[in-house]
Design a protein around this motif. Structure first.
Motif, short mmCIF file in Angstrom:
data_model
loop_
_atom_site.label_atom_id
_atom_site.label_comp_id
_atom_site.label_asym_id
_atom_site.label_seq_id
_atom_site.Cartn_x
_atom_site.Cartn_y
_atom_site.Cartn_z
N GLY A 156 0.80 -1.21 0.00
CA GLY A 156 0.00 0.00 0.00
C GLY A 156 0.84 1.27 0.00
O GLY A 156 0.77 2.08 -0.92
N ASP A 157 1.66 1.45 1.03
CA ASP A 157 2.40 2.71 1.16
C ASP A 157 3.89 2.54 0.95
O ASP A 157 4.64 3.51 1.09
CB ASP A 157 2.13 3.33 2.54
N GLY A 158 4.32 1.33 0.62
CA GLY A 158 5.72 1.13 0.32
C GLY A 158 6.65 1.22 1.51
O GLY A 158 7.85 1.47 1.34
N ASP A 159 6.14 0.99 2.70
CA ASP A 159 7.00 0.99 3.88
C ASP A 159 8.00 -0.15 3.77
O ASP A 159 7.66 -1.26 3.36
CB ASP A 159 6.18 0.81 5.16
N THR A 160 9.23 0.13 4.16
CA THR A 160 10.28 -0.87 4.07
C THR A 160 10.81 -1.23 5.45
O THR A 160 10.74 -0.43 6.39
CB THR A 160 11.43 -0.38 3.19
N ASN A 161 11.37 -2.43 5.52
CA ASN A 161 11.95 -2.93 6.76
C ASN A 161 13.17 -3.75 6.39
O ASN A 161 13.15 -4.50 5.40
CB ASN A 161 10.94 -3.80 7.51
N TYR A 162 14.26 -3.56 7.15
CA TYR A 162 15.51 -4.25 6.83
C TYR A 162 16.08 -4.96 8.05
O TYR A 162 15.95 -4.49 9.18
CB TYR A 162 16.57 -3.24 6.34
N ALA A 163 16.76 -6.06 7.80
CA ALA A 163 17.56 -6.68 8.85
C ALA A 163 18.72 -5.74 9.18
O ALA A 163 19.25 -5.05 8.30
CB ALA A 163 18.09 -8.03 8.39
N ASP A 164 19.11 -5.72 10.44
CA ASP A 164 20.22 -4.84 10.85
C ASP A 164 21.48 -5.11 10.05
O ASP A 164 22.25 -4.20 9.75
CB ASP A 164 20.51 -5.01 12.34
N SER A 165 21.68 -6.37 9.69
CA SER A 165 22.92 -6.76 9.02
C SER A 165 23.04 -6.20 7.61
O SER A 165 24.14 -6.19 7.04
CB SER A 165 23.05 -8.28 8.97
N VAL A 166 21.94 -5.73 7.03
CA VAL A 166 21.99 -5.23 5.64
C VAL A 166 21.65 -3.76 5.53
O VAL A 166 21.73 -3.19 4.44
CB VAL A 166 21.07 -6.05 4.72
N LYS A 167 21.27 -3.14 6.63
CA LYS A 167 20.90 -1.72 6.59
C LYS A 167 22.06 -0.89 6.07
O LYS A 167 23.21 -1.08 6.47
CB LYS A 167 20.50 -1.24 7.99
N GLY A 168 21.74 0.02 5.16
CA GLY A 168 22.76 0.88 4.58
C GLY A 168 23.48 0.27 3.39
O GLY A 168 24.21 0.96 2.68
N ARG A 169 23.28 -1.03 3.17
CA ARG A 169 23.94 -1.70 2.03
C ARG A 169 22.92 -2.20 1.01
O ARG A 169 23.19 -2.20 -0.19
CB ARG A 169 24.77 -2.88 2.53
N PHE A 170 21.77 -2.66 1.48
CA PHE A 170 20.74 -3.22 0.61
C PHE A 170 19.56 -2.26 0.52
O PHE A 170 19.23 -1.59 1.51
CB PHE A 170 20.23 -4.55 1.14
N THR A 171 18.92 -2.24 -0.63
CA THR A 171 17.73 -1.43 -0.83
C THR A 171 16.66 -2.25 -1.52
O THR A 171 16.92 -2.82 -2.59
CB THR A 171 18.02 -0.18 -1.66
N ILE A 172 15.48 -2.31 -0.92
CA ILE A 172 14.35 -3.00 -1.54
C ILE A 172 13.46 -1.96 -2.19
O ILE A 172 13.25 -0.87 -1.65
CB ILE A 172 13.57 -3.85 -0.50
N SER A 173 12.93 -2.30 -3.35
CA SER A 173 12.02 -1.39 -4.06
C SER A 173 11.05 -2.23 -4.87
O SER A 173 11.22 -3.45 -5.01
CB SER A 173 12.81 -0.43 -4.95
N GLY A 174 10.03 -1.55 -5.38
CA GLY A 174 9.05 -2.25 -6.17
C GLY A 174 8.50 -1.38 -7.28
O GLY A 174 8.65 -0.15 -7.24
N ASP A 175 7.86 -2.00 -8.26
CA ASP A 175 7.21 -1.21 -9.29
C ASP A 175 5.94 -0.61 -8.72
O ASP A 175 5.59 -0.84 -7.56
CB ASP A 175 6.95 -2.05 -10.53
#
Length: 123
Positions: free
Chosen positions: A53-72
């Motif tokens: 709905g609003d594209g809120d994202t959540n990351y594991a601490d181990s990947v924060k700042g290195r990985f980015t999730i996105s969607g169409d």
């Protein structure tokens, strides 16, 4: 719901990879999608999620700042941009889609999984 991942491979430490996951079938009621990973001998763990709905994202601490999730726009295809990869990121990465709905008994959650794609980071 069918999920098809692509984009895994072998990369040197410090390198980048981009994973894609396309959902098909009955996608209308998907509420969130995400990536999980499982390394040999370890349990499957959450990497990143994105709500539809609003594209809120959540990351594991181990990947924060290195990985980015996105969607169409419709969030039926999601991506995981992985930068500054480390050997400990080596795992099979699985795409996940969640459908949840309320019944008289409460919230029901259904998870759907892709077949997985191997990511190997060499040191």
């Amino acid at each position: 719901v069918q999920l098809v991942e692509s984009g895994g491979g072998l990369v040197q430490a410090g390198g980048s990879l981009r994973l894609s996951c396309a959902a098909s079938g009955s996608t209308f009621t998907i509420s969130a999608m995400g990536w999980y990973r499982q390394a040999p001998g370890k349990q499957r763990e959450l990497v990143a999620t994105i709500t539809r709905g609003d594209g809120d994202t959540n990351y594991a601490d181990s990947v924060k700042g290195r990985f980015t999730i996105s969607g169409d726009n419709h969030k039926t295809t999601i991506y995981l941009q992985m930068n500054s990869l480390k050997p400990e990121d080596t795992a099979v990465y699985y795409c996940n889609a969640v459908k949840d709905y309320y019944t008289d008994s409460g919230l029901v959650r259904n998870d759907y999984w892709g077949q997985g794609t191997q990511v190997t980071v060499s040191s």
